[in-house]
Design a protein around this motif. Structure first.
Motif, short mmCIF file in Angstrom:
data_model
loop_
_atom_site.label_atom_id
_atom_site.label_comp_id
_atom_site.label_asym_id
_atom_site.label_seq_id
_atom_site.Cartn_x
_atom_site.Cartn_y
_atom_site.Cartn_z
N ARG A 188 -45.93 -55.32 -33.54
CA ARG A 188 -46.72 -54.26 -32.93
C ARG A 188 -47.85 -53.84 -33.87
O ARG A 188 -47.60 -53.33 -34.97
N LEU A 216 -52.45 -47.51 -31.30
CA LEU A 216 -52.10 -48.90 -31.12
C LEU A 216 -53.36 -49.75 -31.21
O LEU A 216 -54.45 -49.28 -30.89
N GLY A 267 -55.72 -53.10 -30.02
CA GLY A 267 -56.05 -53.63 -28.69
C GLY A 267 -57.19 -52.90 -28.04
O GLY A 267 -57.49 -51.75 -28.37
N ILE A 268 -57.83 -53.57 -27.09
CA ILE A 268 -59.03 -52.98 -26.50
C ILE A 268 -58.73 -51.83 -25.57
O ILE A 268 -59.54 -50.95 -25.40
N LEU A 269 -57.52 -51.80 -24.98
CA LEU A 269 -57.23 -50.68 -24.09
C LEU A 269 -57.16 -49.38 -24.88
O LEU A 269 -57.74 -48.36 -24.48
N ALA A 270 -56.46 -49.40 -26.02
CA ALA A 270 -56.36 -48.20 -26.84
C ALA A 270 -57.74 -47.75 -27.28
O ALA A 270 -58.05 -46.57 -27.34
N GLU A 271 -58.59 -48.74 -27.56
CA GLU A 271 -59.96 -48.40 -27.95
C GLU A 271 -60.70 -47.77 -26.77
O GLU A 271 -61.35 -46.74 -26.91
N ALA A 272 -60.55 -48.40 -25.61
CA ALA A 272 -61.27 -47.91 -24.43
C ALA A 272 -60.79 -46.52 -24.03
O ALA A 272 -61.57 -45.68 -23.61
N LEU A 273 -59.50 -46.28 -24.15
CA LEU A 273 -58.95 -44.98 -23.74
C LEU A 273 -59.04 -43.95 -24.86
O LEU A 273 -58.68 -42.80 -24.67
N GLU A 274 -59.52 -44.36 -26.03
CA GLU A 274 -59.48 -43.48 -27.20
C GLU A 274 -58.09 -42.86 -27.33
O GLU A 274 -57.92 -41.66 -27.53
N ALA A 275 -57.11 -43.74 -27.23
CA ALA A 275 -55.71 -43.31 -27.21
C ALA A 275 -55.21 -43.11 -28.63
O ALA A 275 -54.30 -43.79 -29.08
N PRO A 277 -50.07 -42.31 -27.64
CA PRO A 277 -50.05 -42.92 -26.30
C PRO A 277 -49.52 -44.35 -26.36
O PRO A 277 -49.97 -45.14 -27.19
N GLY A 278 -48.56 -44.62 -25.50
CA GLY A 278 -47.94 -45.94 -25.50
C GLY A 278 -46.93 -46.11 -26.62
O GLY A 278 -46.45 -47.22 -26.89
N VAL A 332 -43.72 -48.45 -27.32
CA VAL A 332 -43.66 -49.81 -27.85
C VAL A 332 -43.05 -49.83 -29.25
O VAL A 332 -42.62 -50.87 -29.73
#
Lengths: 710, 710
Positions: free
Chosen positions: A595, A615, A617-625, A646-647, A650
């Motif tokens: 992870r 986390l 990955g591009i989703l975490a980047e896109a969501l500013e998570a 967020p997330g 995992v």
């Protein structure tokens, strides 16, 4: 003069007694016209039954509403303890000078038109601030709507609110006078009662932290509701606010959480409104409860003012209405509360007195046939159950059942239980208007109960936790200091990957095994030290994005592949224009996929120093998570960060992986925080990726990047 | 008998006129006691001024409240058009039989204790349903609280609500009678007026879709508020609800969105409450507006009932209170509305009549000095501005300004503008009680305006969009039919990767170039056809997780590597116990890294057929960050799916990538939907990953997995 900021403890708050507990008050600028603000304050002061002496000051008249009127404070013949100043801006300063000269010990300046209006106003405000500070006199305002203290032995109302204060146990502190006016006028249908109120205005003297500390020490205040648009120093805020939250709940509503909101807030107080994720984190770190909107602020404050704290998250719902019970359950669950089913034994007990069609799970639905007696018996039974931490009673008016009787029945049951009881009685305005309720929290719609009970449960949990501590690890600080000193001397502020990893490692954060290779002939020895498979990474502070210039090769499995990869990498780098200075190549052990996290440090747009995690990955980047905390960061903080990432699930057992060795990741975050706080010139650290594994020894930073303030 | 489900059009709704527009009504089970439900209904019917003939039926008495009472419906001497049945459960069926025999054309069964209570009740309800259906008589209930129609020429109130209906333009349809009662009783402080109301009860006859269609066709109804806990067939729902939404807004509150909520809802209506992400998607596909809670449902319904639709998302805020204006702006922005600043010219116009301290951006803050005249002039000016789609007027009570005058001033300005105006007047209960407001939408707290204006703007946008269509692509359906037929014959229901990719390709979805290799000697030719670099994947329907058994090798760059990888793969597979049947190895072109999506199809836990999409990666998996739509799916739906996909901004210009060729991805989703609807035996399709690229030709499925119903 900010009292809190000027001292390291919060002892000076007793100075604020001159504002909140004066033995005499002069209203300077009281007018004969009933519409004048000064006159309104004078009337309010008299109408509310202030126990001290009152003086009206106005050079133009001799008497106001039966009260003799003095031409000046100096003419009173004795020093009023507090002066409320409601004169035109131009004469505020002379009046304040006079007050101080006469021995006035507290000042409330209502007059507006200072920093929030123009430069001249800002300059005047600066003089005002300086004069009060010099004299050691606490000053509330300017540009505020006053304060009150409902202590029955005092009954001080220095606001111009058209609605008299209703006594109670909520202290309301507001950076918006208008929001204060709104809240105070909500006496209808809401059993809200206040101990203290302060409209903070431009905070030229007394700041929100001073007022917070004062309300924290006030015995009649059980909960503090705070409306905040801006703040001062984060360290002071964290220290003072957390100190207060340790003693009593502080519910905070933040105005200016959008671009427009921030702009609007800046224009109406003249202070730069602040909002960032970091500010929100700061409020949470201070133990504050964040309300989403005005109504939630008031409901949650009411909850704390009236209910005992719950011991857990288990809520029972008692209703006479199916749909509203369902909606309440939906919202309670969404807010993290639990709705355990009722044990068979309890169901049997209920069955003996409820209507046959009643449903006995959770919610317990008495149906339209529910009577006051059934509500009372069922509420008692549910509150006596060991698995009940709080009760929500929902009532919808059927024909021929008295809402008042049902509310009384619920209150009587609540009176004997040491658990919070919320009563959701929609469309019962006339009932609520009487506001005789003091054993349960009253809301209108059943859904409104969820944020209240959730806030109460979370605060109770926070209070019961051991306080976090900021650990100090033994690290090689000197080594980092020398490197940074060297870089500053040569004028560099970006560290290359090898330097960055060295700094990180000096602070005890595990990093993937690697060697720096300067020439091709070192490859063989390097690979033997590190072990295949390996990665190659260019080492250059001038190459910002190693991957984009082809400066990274992964998954090299043999010596032959390594040599080929090295040469190809060197050829690619030679083609990069303008060529950067290359120190060599990092030969690094390939870390097994697990992870991937990004751990980091930043100073945000307001300059707040924050440690962050997300986390990869591009989703975490896109969501500013991302989750973050402001320095100083405690062991409790980093644990909470990972728990709320967020997330973050995992990090548990996920996709065949074992749960991550969290203590190792937490310690790395704490060490990162120590690095950032030891070296204020560090503006940015990125551990990307930090591989999080179930084996503590396999948790490590694979790449790192450190930037110093330019 | 559900009227809608039994026909393909919605023409039969006129049958419901027997329920909603009867010329005569018999109340069967009217009692002498004022506390009886039957009596309450009779009293409500008479008190509200029903224009038709009323008959009371009760064998035990001769007269109720001055009205003659008949021993039976048959004794009336003429057939009442509608009968309201309020008799004990045991005699409901005989009474209904008698009504039908007498020629009654509509039935409302209030009595409870049917499907929601026990098996006996369920059996009785089944008989009831059958009898009404057989006779072609629309039946509302059982277990309901009745209906009303406020049409001034009719004035029909068949509820036992203690509060009389207030006429207006909202139709309220509720699967919870109690929620109906609650909403109807909210006459205080909320200018809510209703055209129709129906408590749907157990829906043994008339369903929520019938009622929805009826309200959709009712001219006095401008907006429908719907409380839903369960639903029937998704295709019917989509067809009927969307048909209604095309004509007028439908605002829906879903009860049972949590585990406890679903359980509670199931217990109180006896129907299996349903909730899933798919259900929520279905509601949105039908053009419905989803409310978060009861208060939002009512506020949004009020918005549609009173305001014209906005032409865009640009909102102006006019306030006399700084903080509340800031909070309103925060929430408006969070709800996707825009708050453009005011042009200099308009600011100059405002400047001429507002107080010097007023702030003229957005919000326009008149400060505590704002008068009714200023509100009126400023509101007119803002509404006349081309960049204003809606106005929010916020008012906090200062001393000596009349809230009623300010509201009137705002209403007068609103009257001339074809734009929605929301007035947030907190703590103005006495003012609102008068509810003379009809030109603006009234809410209490400023934050409450945001969901209202957002819902109105989004509905207006939805209405203006071209209606989506379900395209039919030319595909090789026969080829897929043959393969599926073959698999069923041999008893297989999981397709291997090669078969799955073949099916997908037959439906015109691009897939990465590949060949099936059965023997080592085919490798060379295969690699030449596909081109290096390549991947190897085991082809076996028995291997569920190819990666976990080492059945996938990526990034093979040469013939030598290919052979070595092939042999190693075969050795690993040979070691797997129990050994699966292996058809061969897929030799596939390596696709350049780009944005990885997962596109798929499922039948969810309720059996709803859904097409879904999400980003690849563990965070998307952990967050269940998936978007979905229920079949049939339109071109508009797939566009909206990608637009609202969590993290969807990675599909734009992101991290150096060009924006994704969205039409290609959309078409793939539509083709996937066509595949799923052509073959109902397909229970699952996964395209994982589907590589989304800026080049249409590079968008392709890299792996696929199809499962048939077992």
């Amino acid at each position: 003069m900010s009292l809190v900021a000027s001292s390291s403890s919060v002892t000076n708050v007793t100075l604020l007694d001159h504002l909140f507990r004066p033995r005499s008050v002069a209203v300077v600028g009281a007018s004969t016209s009933r519409e004048g603000v000064g006159r309104q304050i004078l009337d309010n002061l008299l109408d509310f039954g202030y126990s001290g002496r009152v003086f009206a000051v106005n050079p133009k008249v001799h008497e106001i509403g039966g009260l003799p009127c003095y031409p000046a404070v100096s003419a009173i013949g004795e020093a009023p303890e507090l002066a409320v100043v409601v004169v035109p801006r131009a004469v505020v300063l002379p009046v304040v000078e006079e007050c101080i000269a006469c021995g006035v010990q507290g000042l409330v300046v209502i007059t507006a038109g200072f920093r929030e209006l123009d430069r001249e106003g800002a300059a005047l405000e600066e003089q005002l601030r300086g004069r009060a500070a010099e004299a050691g006199v606490p000053l509330l305002g300017p540009n505020c709507m006053g304060l009150f203290n409902t202590d029955p032995s005092l009954r001080l109302n220095l606001t111009f609110s058209p609605v008299p204060p209703r006594p109670g146990h909520i202290a309301f502190l507001s950076q918006s006078g208008a929001l204060g006016a709104l809240v105070l006028s909500l006496t209808h249908g809401r059993p809200l009662g206040y101990s203290l109120f302060a409209s903070l205005g431009n905070e030229a003297g007394v700041t929100h932290l001073d007022a917070l500390a004062y309300a924290g020490a006030d015995e009649r205040t059980w909960v503090i509701a705070l409306y905040l648009e801006t703040f001062l120093r984060p360290e002071d805020f964290l220290r003072v606010a957390r100190g207060v939250a340790e003693v009593k709940p502080v519910v905070c509503l933040k105005g200016g959480r959008s671009e427009t909101g921030v702009r609007a807030a800046s224009s109406h107080t003249g202070a730069l409104a602040t909002f960032s994720r970091a500010f929100e984190a700061l409020l949470r770190q201070a133990g504050m409860i964040l309300a989403e909107n005005t109504e939630e602020l008031l409901n949650i404050a009411q909850g704390f003012a009236q209910g005992p704290l719950p011991r857990g998250r288990r809520v029972r719902v008692l209703t006479n209405a199916g749909g509203p019970g369902v909606l309440a359950a939906d919202l309670l669950e969404r807010h993290g509360l639990q709705l355990p089913q009722l044990a068979a034994e309890r169901q049997a007990q209920l069955r003996s007195f409820v209507a046959p069609r009643a449903s006995l799970g959770n919610p317990v639905d008495l149906t339209v046939e529910g009577t006051p007696a059934m509500y009372n018996s069922a509420a008692r039974l549910l509150l006596a159950d060991g698995a009940t931490d709080a009760l929500l009673a929902v009532f919808v008016q059927p024909p021929h059942v008295s809402g008042a009787d049902v509310l009384l029945a619920v209150e009587q049951a609540a009176g004997t239980a040491e658990r919070p009881v919320v009563a959701a009685f929609p469309a019962q305005e006339d009932l609520l208007r009487k506001s005789c309720v003091d054993k349960c929290v009253l809301v209108d719609f059943p859904e409104a109960a969820a944020p209240v009970l959730s806030a109460m449960a979370r605060y109770a949990e926070w209070r019961s936790l051991p306080r976090g501590r900021v650990p100090r690890f033994a690290v090689r600080q000197e080594q980092v200091a020398r490197l940074i000193e060297h870089l500053r001397r040569v004028g560099r502020h970006v560290l290359d990957v090898e330097e960055s990893l060295a700094v990180v490692r000096a602070y005890g954060i595990p990093v993937a095994r690697h060697v720096l290779v300067r020439e091709e002939r070192e490859l063989d020895a390097g690979a033997r030290r590190v072990g295949f498979p390996v990665a190659l990474k260019v080492v250059s502070a001038d190459v910002l994005h190693k991957t984009e210039v082809g400066g990274v090769v992964l998954g090299i499995r043999s010596q032959a592949e390594l040599e080929a990869a090295y040469r190809a990498l060197m050829r690619r780098l030679a083609a990069v224009r303008p060529a950067g200075r290359v120190r060599g190549v990092l030969l690094q052990q390939m870390v097994p996929r697990d992870r991937e996290l990004i751990l980091g440090f930043r100073r945000d747009e307001q300059g707040l120093p924050v440690v962050l995690a997300r986390l990869g990955g591009i989703l975490a980047e896109a969501l500013e998570a991302v989750v973050l905390r402001v320095l100083p960061v405690t062991d409790y903080d980093v644990r909470a960060m990972l728990a709320e990432m967020p997330g973050g699930r995992v990090l548990g057992a996920f996709r065949g992986w074992e749960p991550v060795a969290l203590p190792t990741v937490e310690e790395s975050l704490l060490r990162l925080a120590q690095l950032a706080s030891d070296f204020p010139m560090i503006s940015e650290v990125d551990l990307n990726p930090f591989m999080a594994s179930s084996h503590p020894a396999a948790c490590q930073a694979v790449d790192a990047r450190i930037v110093l303030a330019a």
